[in-house]
Design a protein around this motif. Structure first.
Motif, PDB file in Angstrom:
ATOM      1  N   GLN A 188     -36.109 -28.061 -41.577  1.00  0.00           N
ATOM      2  CA  GLN A 188     -36.732 -27.106 -42.562  1.00  0.00           C
ATOM      3  C   GLN A 188     -35.855 -27.271 -43.878  1.00  0.00           C
ATOM      4  O   GLN A 188     -36.485 -27.154 -44.974  1.00  0.00           O
ATOM      5  N   LEU A 208     -43.072 -23.109 -38.491  1.00  0.00           N
ATOM      6  CA  LEU A 208     -42.250 -23.674 -37.433  1.00  0.00           C
ATOM      7  C   LEU A 208     -42.503 -24.742 -36.589  1.00  0.00           C
ATOM      8  O   LEU A 208     -43.992 -24.890 -36.597  1.00  0.00           O
ATOM      9  N   ASP A 209     -41.780 -25.152 -35.893  1.00  0.00           N
ATOM     10  CA  ASP A 209     -42.416 -26.357 -34.876  1.00  0.00           C
ATOM     11  C   ASP A 209     -43.107 -25.556 -33.925  1.00  0.00           C
ATOM     12  O   ASP A 209     -43.030 -24.325 -33.540  1.00  0.00           O
ATOM     13  N   ASN A 210     -44.223 -26.150 -33.410  1.00  0.00           N
ATOM     14  CA  ASN A 210     -45.076 -25.715 -32.280  1.00  0.00           C
ATOM     15  C   ASN A 210     -46.359 -24.618 -33.080  1.00  0.00           C
ATOM     16  O   ASN A 210     -47.123 -24.167 -32.292  1.00  0.00           O
ATOM     17  N   VAL A 218     -42.060 -34.246 -35.380  1.00  0.00           N
ATOM     18  CA  VAL A 218     -40.724 -34.796 -35.788  1.00  0.00           C
ATOM     19  C   VAL A 218     -40.979 -35.506 -36.967  1.00  0.00           C
ATOM     20  O   VAL A 218     -41.656 -36.670 -36.759  1.00  0.00           O
ATOM     21  N   GLN A 266     -38.917 -27.957 -37.245  1.00  0.00           N
ATOM     22  CA  GLN A 266     -37.708 -27.533 -36.559  1.00  0.00           C
ATOM     23  C   GLN A 266     -36.507 -27.310 -37.416  1.00  0.00           C
ATOM     24  O   GLN A 266     -36.625 -27.706 -38.634  1.00  0.00           O
ATOM     25  N   GLU A 267     -35.365 -26.193 -37.015  1.00  0.00           N
ATOM     26  CA  GLU A 267     -34.848 -25.713 -37.953  1.00  0.00           C
ATOM     27  C   GLU A 267     -33.924 -26.782 -38.716  1.00  0.00           C
ATOM     28  O   GLU A 267     -33.689 -26.600 -40.071  1.00  0.00           O
ATOM     29  N   GLU A 268     -33.508 -27.934 -37.992  1.00  0.00           N
ATOM     30  CA  GLU A 268     -32.815 -28.973 -38.843  1.00  0.00           C
ATOM     31  C   GLU A 268     -33.764 -29.689 -39.750  1.00  0.00           C
ATOM     32  O   GLU A 268     -32.899 -30.369 -40.789  1.00  0.00           O
ATOM     33  N   SER A 297     -45.291 -31.523 -30.882  1.00  0.00           N
ATOM     34  CA  SER A 297     -44.666 -30.897 -31.836  1.00  0.00           C
ATOM     35  C   SER A 297     -44.336 -32.185 -32.815  1.00  0.00           C
ATOM     36  O   SER A 297     -43.951 -33.184 -32.766  1.00  0.00           O
ATOM     37  N   GLY A 319     -41.918 -31.524 -40.493  1.00  0.00           N
ATOM     38  CA  GLY A 319     -41.403 -30.906 -39.199  1.00  0.00           C
ATOM     39  C   GLY A 319     -40.720 -29.538 -39.384  1.00  0.00           C
ATOM     40  O   GLY A 319     -40.522 -29.298 -40.361  1.00  0.00           O
TER      41      GLY A 319
END
Ligand code: GDP
Length: 177
Positions: A72, A14-16, A46, A68-70, A44, A66
């Motif tokens: 993944q 996940l991010d972070n 990107v 972030q959900e978008e 984080s 990255g």
């Protein structure tokens, strides 16, 4: 100059979670002349960070994607090319551990990753009150069971301080060969 065996390693999570910090720490540890970014200032991921290290006769090329959900949905575009996966969990973020497990589960079920060695990093072990490595192991145990025939390893690390990074990479290099 010797020709090194080239391997591609995905860094996911996940991010972070600490992907960028882990990659920077790894480059700093393994590349003698690498100056590096200021680890405390990394924000984080990107997009894509890349890096390479040489260990013995192997060259590991890392792709830090990255989380972030978008983003993944882009992960699986890289699966076919990869020789190993490092999945990073933020052990200090109890609220997002389920979300991380779900992303992990989806990843390990992907056919394009069948048989690929996988290392789970329980990161941020330096933080007080974080999930211990054994707890992370228990939480991720179900998806690890469905992973099928592949080499896997769970390693506690602090990407920020560098603890456990050497041990993790040592395992990976052996598993990948
Ligand atoms: P990414 O989004 O997965 O690439 O995560 P980053 O590498 O950007 O790290 C996210 C945040 O967590 C940053 O503020 C890092 O300094 C912090 N961080 C990463 N690894 C550790 C760690 O091992 N311990 C601590 N305390 N903080 C960390």
């Amino acid at each position: 100059m010797c020709q090194r065996d080239q391997y591609f390693v995905l860094i996911l999570g996940l991010d972070n979670a600490g992907k960028t910090t882990f990659l920077e720490q790894t480059k700093t540890k393994f590349n003698k002349n690498y100056q590096g970014m200021n680890l405390a200032k990394i924000t984080s991921t990107v997009g894509l960070n890349i890096g390479k290290i040489d260990v013995g006769t192997s060259r590991l090329n890392f792709w830090d994607l990255g989380g972030q959900e978008e983003l993944q949905s882009l992960w699986d575009k890289y699966y076919v090319e990869s020789h190993a996966v490092i999945y990073i969990v933020d052990s200090s973020d109890r609220e997002r551990v389920e979300e991380s497990k779900e992303a992990f589960e989806k990843m390990v079920m992907n056919d394009n990753l069948a048989g690929v060695p996988l290392m789970l990093l329980a990161n941020k072990q330096d933080l007080e009150g974080c999930l211990k490595v054994t707890e992370v192991k228990t939480i991720f145990n179900d998806p690890l069971q469905v992973m099928g025939q592949r080499e896997s390893w769970v390693q506690g690390v602090s990407a920020l301080k560098g603890d456990g990074v050497q041990e993790g990479i040592d395992w990976l290099v052996e598993a990948i060969k």
